[in-house]
Scaffold this motif. Structure first.
Motif, short mmCIF file in Angstrom:
data_model
loop_
_atom_site.label_atom_id
_atom_site.label_comp_id
_atom_site.label_asym_id
_atom_site.label_seq_id
_atom_site.Cartn_x
_atom_site.Cartn_y
_atom_site.Cartn_z
N HIS A 11 0.79 -1.31 0.24
CA HIS A 11 0.36 0.47 -0.38
C HIS A 11 0.80 1.07 -0.09
O HIS A 11 0.20 2.34 -1.04
CB HIS A 11 -0.83 0.43 0.98
CG HIS A 11 -1.96 -0.71 0.92
ND1 HIS A 11 -2.29 -1.57 1.70
CD2 HIS A 11 -3.33 -0.38 -0.41
CE1 HIS A 11 -3.56 -2.61 1.29
NE2 HIS A 11 -3.79 -1.50 0.29
N GLY A 12 1.66 1.11 0.49
CA GLY A 12 2.65 2.22 1.05
C GLY A 12 3.32 2.25 -0.62
O GLY A 12 3.41 3.51 -0.75
N ASP A 13 3.65 1.23 -1.53
CA ASP A 13 3.57 1.53 -3.18
C ASP A 13 3.10 2.37 -3.36
O ASP A 13 2.91 2.91 -4.97
CB ASP A 13 4.72 0.55 -3.25
CG ASP A 13 5.81 0.12 -2.72
OD1 ASP A 13 6.52 0.53 -1.93
OD2 ASP A 13 6.18 -1.40 -3.26
N THR A 14 2.29 1.81 -3.29
CA THR A 14 0.76 2.48 -4.12
C THR A 14 0.31 3.58 -3.92
O THR A 14 0.12 4.06 -4.96
CB THR A 14 -0.54 1.27 -3.94
OG1 THR A 14 -0.33 0.20 -4.15
CG2 THR A 14 -1.70 1.92 -4.91
N LEU A 15 -0.07 4.23 -2.40
CA LEU A 15 0.10 5.57 -1.97
C LEU A 15 1.24 6.62 -2.24
O LEU A 15 0.99 7.38 -2.63
CB LEU A 15 0.36 5.64 -0.44
CG LEU A 15 -0.24 6.92 0.25
CD1 LEU A 15 -1.84 7.07 0.02
CD2 LEU A 15 -0.06 6.65 1.36
N LEU A 16 2.65 6.06 -2.52
CA LEU A 16 3.67 6.80 -2.62
C LEU A 16 4.54 7.04 -3.90
O LEU A 16 4.44 6.03 -4.43
CB LEU A 16 4.08 7.30 -1.54
CG LEU A 16 3.85 7.29 -0.07
CD1 LEU A 16 5.31 6.52 0.95
CD2 LEU A 16 3.12 9.01 -0.03
N ARG A 25 -1.69 8.78 -8.11
CA ARG A 25 -2.37 8.44 -8.70
C ARG A 25 -3.17 7.38 -8.52
O ARG A 25 -2.48 5.87 -9.46
CB ARG A 25 -2.63 9.32 -10.17
CG ARG A 25 -2.19 10.78 -10.21
CD ARG A 25 -3.48 11.35 -10.00
NE ARG A 25 -2.96 12.70 -10.28
CZ ARG A 25 -2.94 14.11 -9.58
NH1 ARG A 25 -4.15 13.25 -8.53
NH2 ARG A 25 -2.88 14.73 -9.54
N ALA A 26 -4.12 7.08 -7.49
CA ALA A 26 -4.50 5.07 -7.42
C ALA A 26 -5.71 5.28 -5.99
O ALA A 26 -6.02 5.99 -5.67
CB ALA A 26 -3.61 4.47 -6.80
N GLU A 27 -6.51 4.23 -6.95
CA GLU A 27 -7.85 4.56 -6.04
C GLU A 27 -7.15 4.36 -4.32
O GLU A 27 -8.22 4.98 -3.61
CB GLU A 27 -8.45 3.50 -6.34
CG GLU A 27 -9.95 3.05 -5.59
CD GLU A 27 -10.90 4.36 -5.40
OE1 GLU A 27 -11.72 4.79 -4.92
OE2 GLU A 27 -11.40 4.59 -6.69
N PHE A 28 -6.57 3.63 -4.14
CA PHE A 28 -5.75 3.99 -2.73
C PHE A 28 -5.96 5.23 -1.90
O PHE A 28 -6.28 5.49 -0.93
CB PHE A 28 -4.85 2.53 -1.99
CG PHE A 28 -4.74 2.71 -0.94
CD1 PHE A 28 -5.21 2.11 -0.39
CD2 PHE A 28 -2.78 3.29 -0.86
CE1 PHE A 28 -4.87 1.80 1.38
CE2 PHE A 28 -2.81 2.85 0.55
CZ PHE A 28 -3.55 2.32 1.81
N THR A 29 -5.54 6.23 -2.79
CA THR A 29 -5.11 7.60 -2.94
C THR A 29 -6.30 7.81 -2.55
O THR A 29 -6.10 9.04 -1.76
CB THR A 29 -3.84 7.86 -3.89
OG1 THR A 29 -2.85 7.07 -4.20
CG2 THR A 29 -3.20 9.11 -3.83
N ASN A 30 -6.74 7.48 -3.39
CA ASN A 30 -8.35 8.34 -3.30
C ASN A 30 -9.20 8.16 -2.33
O ASN A 30 -9.74 8.81 -1.49
CB ASN A 30 -9.49 8.41 -3.75
CG ASN A 30 -8.27 8.80 -5.37
OD1 ASN A 30 -7.77 9.57 -6.00
ND2 ASN A 30 -8.93 8.14 -6.67
N GLN A 31 -9.52 6.88 -1.43
CA GLN A 31 -9.43 6.62 -0.22
C GLN A 31 -9.04 7.36 0.82
O GLN A 31 -9.53 7.58 1.63
CB GLN A 31 -9.48 5.28 -0.15
CG GLN A 31 -10.48 4.47 -1.55
CD GLN A 31 -9.78 2.99 -1.40
OE1 GLN A 31 -9.40 2.02 -0.26
NE2 GLN A 31 -10.86 2.06 -1.51
N VAL A 32 -7.57 7.26 0.52
CA VAL A 32 -6.79 7.64 2.32
C VAL A 32 -7.68 9.31 2.20
O VAL A 32 -7.49 9.79 2.81
CB VAL A 32 -5.06 7.61 1.62
CG1 VAL A 32 -4.51 8.34 3.31
CG2 VAL A 32 -4.92 6.10 1.76
#
Length: 69
Positions: A11-16, A25-32
């Motif tokens: 998730h860290g790799d997806t977020l940052l 830019r990812a769905e997980f980022t939008n959720q955070v």
């Protein structure tokens, strides 16, 4: 600053981004982001500060208020 130490590696790799100074830019980022916005919006101390700033701005610049009909 947000503590991301409890976020899994994937998730860290997806977020940052690789540079770690921007969000990817990812769905997980939008959720955070949505969760952070909700928590900040509900924070009582921040709400109080915002109301005080609005009240102060109205006192400091009374001509900016809309005239009543």
């Amino acid at each position: 600053m947000v503590d991301c130490s409890d976020i899994s590696r994937s998730h860290g790799d997806t977020l940052l981004m690789n540079s770690r100074d921007r969000l990817a830019r990812a769905e997980f980022t939008n959720q955070v982001i949505a969760e952070l916005e909700a928590r900040l919006n509900e924070h009582q101390a921040l709400r109080k500060l915002r109301n005080e700033r609005i009240r102060y701005a109205g006192v400091a610049n009374p001509t900016s208020s809309t005239p009543s009909s």
